[in-house]
Design a protein around this motif. Structure first.
Motif, PDB file in Angstrom:
ATOM      1  N   GLY A  82     -42.985 -66.182  75.743  1.00 62.65           N
ATOM      2  CA  GLY A  82     -42.018 -65.984  77.062  1.00 62.65           C
ATOM      3  C   GLY A  82     -42.879 -66.997  78.257  1.00 62.65           C
ATOM      4  O   GLY A  82     -43.527 -67.260  78.325  1.00 62.65           O
ATOM      5  N   TYR A 146     -36.749 -65.342  83.009  1.00 67.62           N
ATOM      6  CA  TYR A 146     -37.287 -64.939  82.032  1.00 67.62           C
ATOM      7  C   TYR A 146     -36.895 -65.365  80.589  1.00 67.62           C
ATOM      8  O   TYR A 146     -35.885 -64.771  80.772  1.00 67.62           O
ATOM      9  N   ARG A 148     -37.174 -64.579  76.801  1.00 75.25           N
ATOM     10  CA  ARG A 148     -37.739 -64.617  75.633  1.00 75.25           C
ATOM     11  C   ARG A 148     -36.853 -64.464  74.666  1.00 75.25           C
ATOM     12  O   ARG A 148     -36.734 -64.555  73.714  1.00 75.25           O
ATOM     13  N   TYR A 178     -44.180 -59.189  88.402  1.00 77.62           N
ATOM     14  CA  TYR A 178     -43.998 -58.519  87.418  1.00 77.62           C
ATOM     15  C   TYR A 178     -45.007 -56.530  88.039  1.00 77.62           C
ATOM     16  O   TYR A 178     -43.703 -55.857  87.706  1.00 77.62           O
ATOM     17  N   LYS A 206     -48.276 -64.074  68.670  1.00 82.94           N
ATOM     18  CA  LYS A 206     -47.781 -63.065  69.768  1.00 82.94           C
ATOM     19  C   LYS A 206     -46.629 -62.424  69.180  1.00 82.94           C
ATOM     20  O   LYS A 206     -45.675 -62.585  68.742  1.00 82.94           O
ATOM     21  N   GLY A 245     -51.468 -57.987  78.215  1.00 81.45           N
ATOM     22  CA  GLY A 245     -50.288 -58.938  78.335  1.00 81.45           C
ATOM     23  C   GLY A 245     -50.631 -59.817  79.080  1.00 81.45           C
ATOM     24  O   GLY A 245     -49.893 -60.696  79.755  1.00 81.45           O
ATOM     25  N   THR A 313     -47.492 -65.998  81.642  1.00 81.10           N
ATOM     26  CA  THR A 313     -46.842 -65.887  82.367  1.00 81.10           C
ATOM     27  C   THR A 313     -46.130 -65.334  83.702  1.00 81.10           C
ATOM     28  O   THR A 313     -44.938 -65.502  84.422  1.00 81.10           O
ATOM     29  N   ALA A 314     -45.956 -63.930  82.863  1.00 85.32           N
ATOM     30  CA  ALA A 314     -45.243 -62.748  83.710  1.00 85.32           C
ATOM     31  C   ALA A 314     -46.269 -62.273  84.878  1.00 85.32           C
ATOM     32  O   ALA A 314     -45.847 -62.033  86.258  1.00 85.32           O
TER      33      ALA A 314
HETATM   34  C1  COI Z   1     -45.756 -62.554  79.526  1.00 86.51           C
HETATM   35  O1  COI Z   1     -46.264 -62.752  80.179  1.00 86.51           O
HETATM   36  O2  COI Z   1     -44.881 -63.664  78.701  1.00 86.51           O
HETATM   37  C2  COI Z   1     -46.214 -61.982  78.334  1.00 86.51           C
HETATM   38  O3  COI Z   1     -45.013 -62.110  77.371  1.00 86.51           O
HETATM   39  C3  COI Z   1     -46.273 -60.733  78.951  1.00 86.51           C
HETATM   40  C4  COI Z   1     -45.596 -59.470  79.101  1.00 86.51           C
HETATM   41  C5  COI Z   1     -46.146 -59.029  79.285  1.00 86.51           C
HETATM   42  C6  COI Z   1     -44.173 -59.424  79.749  1.00 86.51           C
END
Ligand code: COI
Ligand code: PLP
Length: 367
Positions: A82, A146, A148, A178, A206, A245, A313-314
């Protein structure tokens, strides 16, 4: 289509015929939330045991066809990353330490017996997606796209062994904050019945299974009015590890930051590492070591612990106001966010959004 590995990978692009028009996109970008909307395209790269990585493509965003016997559906051989793409004032698009995400994906791949994607191909996969979907990178304050990236075992085979066919994909989702309600102190729930990772397990990878393990305690957290769950070490149930997370930091009244050490059971957060660097640059002492719940409780009671925050990150850097468990509750839900917490958040986001010089060379241009 090529079926042999070239290095670096050459990407082809098939534009979507169903791309949203500007008005629809702008409506989404005006209030993106988190993880709810997806851009018009995605990246896919396939790996086979005989052919290595091949068929690198940008294709229209859409459902994935998987055979019901695909091993990811049975044995969860899956990893992800992420990271965010930030639009700077001049319109250029940047990401924050993407090579660190590439390296972590490689470490996760090793632990989950998946093939490694090179750092160069990882970063190129992000650039290729941004090249077609750059209009999806929002420009409002503290918004981002974001990204992924993820990888999963797609071989149809029910025997338990590492898959001989694997797919890598990247999807992208415009993101605001978030947590709904913006940046205000979180209440977090201490899970005493469930742990997330044990010695030699998957904690530092992860991988989806770690998040699956967090869902039931996360439900418990919601039921108790908390936004996130905090896990303890699985050996003694005494030391704090991380949130579902996010990583966690405590701040002492003398400005020292304390965070659980990396011992294979928590995710090696890139935000965590960056916070440590920024704090040390300012002259703060940083201790990476075991932290017991008792130390936290005593520290809050005596005034020794003045701030607590989560980072990822989130979550970026989000203050924690309350720690709640079945037996006790500490902190104050209506307390103001800590001054150091908020100034570290500001410094980090100023770097990410290009408002302050990138003195550590953390930014990589994606488009
Ligand atoms: C991130 O922060 O990138 C994560 O994967 C955490 C998740 C809570 C969205
Ligand atoms: N811990 C967990 C379990 C996470 O999911 C995340 C988010 O990715 C983090 C920590 C923070 O990692 P990072 O700062 O690299 O996003």
């Amino acid at each position: 289509m090529t079926t042999t590995t070239t290095f670096p990978l050459a990407f082809s692009t098939t534009p979507s015929q169903a791309a949203r028009d500007e008005a629809e996109r702008e409506e989404i970008l005006a209030d993106p939330g988190f993880g709810k909307h997806f851009t018009d395209h995605m990246v896919q790269i396939t790996w086979t045991v005989d052919g290595g990585w091949h068929d690198a493509e940008v294709v229209p965003y859409g459902p994935i066809t998987l055979d019901p016997a695909a091993s990811v559906l049975h044995y969860a051989q899956e990893i992800f990353e992420g990271l965010k793409a930030y639009r700077h004032a001049d319109g250029s698009i940047w990401s924050f330490r993407p090579e660190a995400n590439a390296l972590r994906l490689q470490r996760s791949a090793e632990r989950l017996a998946l093939p490694q994607l090179s750092t160069e191909d990882f970063i190129e996969s992000l650039r290729q997606l941004i090249a077609v979907d750059r209009s999806w990178v929002p420009s409002a304050h503290e918004t981002s796209l974001y990204l992924r990236p993820f990888m999963y075992a797609s071989e149809s085979f029910l025997g338990v062994r590492s898959a001989h066919k694997v797919d890598y994909r990247v999807i992208a989702s415009p993101a605001g904050t978030y947590f709904t309600g913006g940046i205000r102190p979180l209440s977090i729930w201490l899970s005493t019945d469930y742990t997330r990772a044990g010695r030699g397990g998957l904690g530092a990878a992860k991988t989806g299974g770690n998040y699956a393990a967090s869902l039931l305690p996360q439900e418990e957290a919601y039921r108790n009015g908390c936004a996130q769950v905090l896990f303890l070490d699985s050996d003694e149930g005494k030391y704090i590890e991380e949130l579902g997370g996010m990583n966690v930091f405590l701040v002492r009244h003398d400005g020292t930051l304390i965070t659980p050490e990396l011992r294979g059971t928590i995710l090696e957060g890139i935000t965590r590492e960056s916070v440590i660097r920024l704090a040390k640059d300012r002259g703060h002492a940083v201790e990476e070591r075991p932290i017991s719940v008792q130390e936290w409780r005593d520290g809050v009671a005596s005034g020794e612990i003045t701030e607590v925050f989560a980072c990822g990150t989130a979550a970026v850097i989000t203050p924690i106001g309350v720690l709640k468990s079945r037996d006790f509750e500490i902190g104050d839900a209506s307390a103001e966010p800590g001054a150091l917490t908020m100034s570290l958040r500001e410094e980090l986001t100023d770097i990410q959004y290009g408002r302050k010089p990138d003195r550590h060379g953390w930014l990589t241009q994606l488009g």
